[in-house]
Design a protein around this motif. Sequence first.
Motif, mmCIF file in Angstrom:
data_model
loop_
_atom_site.group_PDB
_atom_site.id
_atom_site.type_symbol
_atom_site.label_atom_id
_atom_site.label_comp_id
_atom_site.label_asym_id
_atom_site.label_seq_id
_atom_site.Cartn_x
_atom_site.Cartn_y
_atom_site.Cartn_z
ATOM 1 N N UNK A 57 0.839 -1.204 0.000
ATOM 2 C CA UNK A 57 0.000 0.000 0.000
ATOM 3 C C UNK A 57 0.872 1.251 0.000
ATOM 4 N N UNK A 58 0.436 2.280 -0.687
ATOM 5 C CA UNK A 58 1.193 3.531 -0.688
ATOM 6 C C UNK A 58 1.281 4.117 0.715
ATOM 7 N N UNK A 59 0.246 3.885 1.512
ATOM 8 C CA UNK A 59 0.242 4.324 2.911
ATOM 9 C C UNK A 59 -0.099 3.132 3.799
ATOM 10 N N UNK A 60 0.716 2.849 4.813
ATOM 11 C CA UNK A 60 0.429 1.741 5.724
ATOM 12 C C UNK A 60 -0.429 2.148 6.914
ATOM 13 N N UNK A 61 -0.997 3.338 6.894
ATOM 14 C CA UNK A 61 -1.694 3.895 8.063
ATOM 15 C C UNK A 61 -3.154 3.451 8.073
ATOM 16 N N UNK A 62 -3.407 2.391 8.848
ATOM 17 C CA UNK A 62 -4.767 1.859 8.993
ATOM 18 C C UNK A 62 -5.212 1.898 10.449
ATOM 19 N N UNK A 63 -4.633 2.811 11.221
ATOM 20 C CA UNK A 63 -4.982 2.961 12.629
ATOM 21 C C UNK A 63 -6.394 3.500 12.784
ATOM 22 N N UNK A 64 -7.074 3.054 13.850
ATOM 23 C CA UNK A 64 -8.434 3.512 14.128
ATOM 24 C C UNK A 64 -8.474 4.743 15.012
ATOM 25 N N UNK A 65 -7.374 5.403 15.179
ATOM 26 C CA UNK A 65 -7.353 6.671 15.876
ATOM 27 C C UNK A 65 -6.097 6.874 16.720
ATOM 28 N N UNK A 66 -5.393 8.000 16.482
ATOM 29 C CA UNK A 66 -5.631 8.933 15.389
ATOM 30 C C UNK A 66 -5.499 8.244 14.030
ATOM 31 N N UNK A 67 -6.223 8.761 13.051
ATOM 32 C CA UNK A 67 -6.344 8.076 11.762
ATOM 33 C C UNK A 67 -5.532 8.781 10.679
ATOM 34 N N UNK A 68 -5.487 8.128 9.544
ATOM 35 C CA UNK A 68 -4.681 8.589 8.426
ATOM 36 C C UNK A 68 -5.041 10.013 8.000
ATOM 37 N N UNK A 69 -4.010 10.786 7.682
ATOM 38 C CA UNK A 69 -4.237 12.118 7.128
ATOM 39 C C UNK A 69 -4.808 11.995 5.715
ATOM 40 N N UNK A 70 -5.407 13.048 5.248
ATOM 41 C CA UNK A 70 -6.011 13.029 3.910
ATOM 42 C C UNK A 70 -4.942 12.778 2.847
ATOM 43 N N UNK A 71 -5.314 12.239 1.694
ATOM 44 C CA UNK A 71 -4.355 12.068 0.605
ATOM 45 C C UNK A 71 -3.735 13.408 0.203
ATOM 46 N N UNK A 72 -2.431 13.413 0.010
ATOM 47 C CA UNK A 72 -1.736 14.630 -0.408
ATOM 48 C C UNK A 72 -1.455 15.610 0.714
ATOM 49 N N UNK A 73 -1.675 15.201 1.949
ATOM 50 C CA UNK A 73 -1.503 16.112 3.084
ATOM 51 C C UNK A 73 -0.038 16.517 3.248
ATOM 52 N N UNK A 74 0.139 17.781 3.592
ATOM 53 C CA UNK A 74 1.471 18.283 3.925
ATOM 54 C C UNK A 74 1.357 19.278 5.069
ATOM 55 N N UNK A 75 2.107 19.046 6.115
ATOM 56 C CA UNK A 75 2.078 19.949 7.266
ATOM 57 C C UNK A 75 2.479 21.360 6.858
#
Length: 431
Positions: A57-75
């Motif tokens: 997967x391009x992102x391995x973030x499948x946590x149920x909270x806190x959850x994945x940032x939106x696609x294309x997110x940049x701080x």
Amino acid sequence: CSRPAHLHTRTRTHALRQQPTTMIFHNLAVRTSFLARGVLSPASSVRCFAAMPTVRPASPEFSSGPCKKRPGYSLSSLPTRNLGRSHRSKVGKSTLKHAIEETKRILKVPEDYLVGIVPASDTGAYEMAMWNVLGERDVDICHWESFGKGWFGDAVSHLKLRDTVTVNEHTADYGHLPDLSKVNTDNDVCFTFNGTTSGVRVPDGCGFIADDRKGLTLCDATSACFAMDMPWEKLDITTYSWQKVLGGEGAHGVLILSPRAVERLESYVPENRPLPKIFRMTKKGKIDAALFTGATINTPSMIAVEDYIDALQWADSLGGVDALIKRSQDNLAVIDGFVQQNDWIDFLAVDSATRSSTSVCCTLKLDSSQIKKFASLLEEEGVAFDIGGYRDAPPSIRIWCGSTVETSDVEKLMPWLTWAYETSQKEAVAA
């Protein structure tokens, strides 16, 4: 293929021909080749396993909270206009008010409902509601997983509601809903819209809640808002945290009040119940309107608010809440198809009609230690983070499929589940 490490090739081949043995293959073609060349005795016990997938997967973030940032997110894309400024400044209040207004618009909250940003995430928002309004009449509390059970415990043990009113408990085991037809909506009703730790949600439309109810409904919707259709006409007090479906940052809750909830707040004051400052919503018997137009009870993180606004803008760019709901449902559909094709995995939720599309909980034909190994294998490979089931739930995994998760990533994860399952079994056999 697993082989005894101490044997040289020629000795190893002779040993395999002479006596039955147990070998574990990751490729059926290799096993067939061994048999054809006489390297492996047909009497040998053979197990074939899936090879490690090559696509992650391009992102391995499948946590149920806190959850994945939106696609294309940049701080770095977040505005810094509020850094070093008071949240009570003109720009601070304007930012908070904008977050509230966009929340109402995107969630399609009725115009006469109030929306406020409050301390302590969804937990703080829900406790705030309970401590302010419960006790005016009898209460029905519905729970089928750990967080709903916690609200029941707080109502009975800390608010001590049973000293003054009747508290009816409607409960069910993990994977099931209680019989909601027994809920009396002449009473106040507390429930979770979506059981984050069990993967079981209430039915579409909340038909168990009467339109002509006399009591208030208090709905913990933290893993439902923005991913499930919210029947606002059934909901008097709704709470959520933006760190769930929108992938925001923690520590802030959102509180949504219907006109009926405001009426209760202005007409009922619990006796002998001191309210901490962060729970107070009224002043001189009237709702504190400032809390719902940009003021806050205590100091919020303004960078977290900007982060939330960024997620709201992303949601709006997709087409709003309807688009977010579809993304989550598409993610669930991928797992549903996978479950139907594999007999070693199943949903914890027994009824497909009340199966969560966000916190997707699955049982495996593995014991609890093997499930821990299963989850750790995926984390070690950088494929899926934080998918172990909740500590109070039956042995299971929990894959977050909220709206910020890309369906393509869920699809790429599925072969890895097979690999982790078979590898966990293999290591158990070897042990």
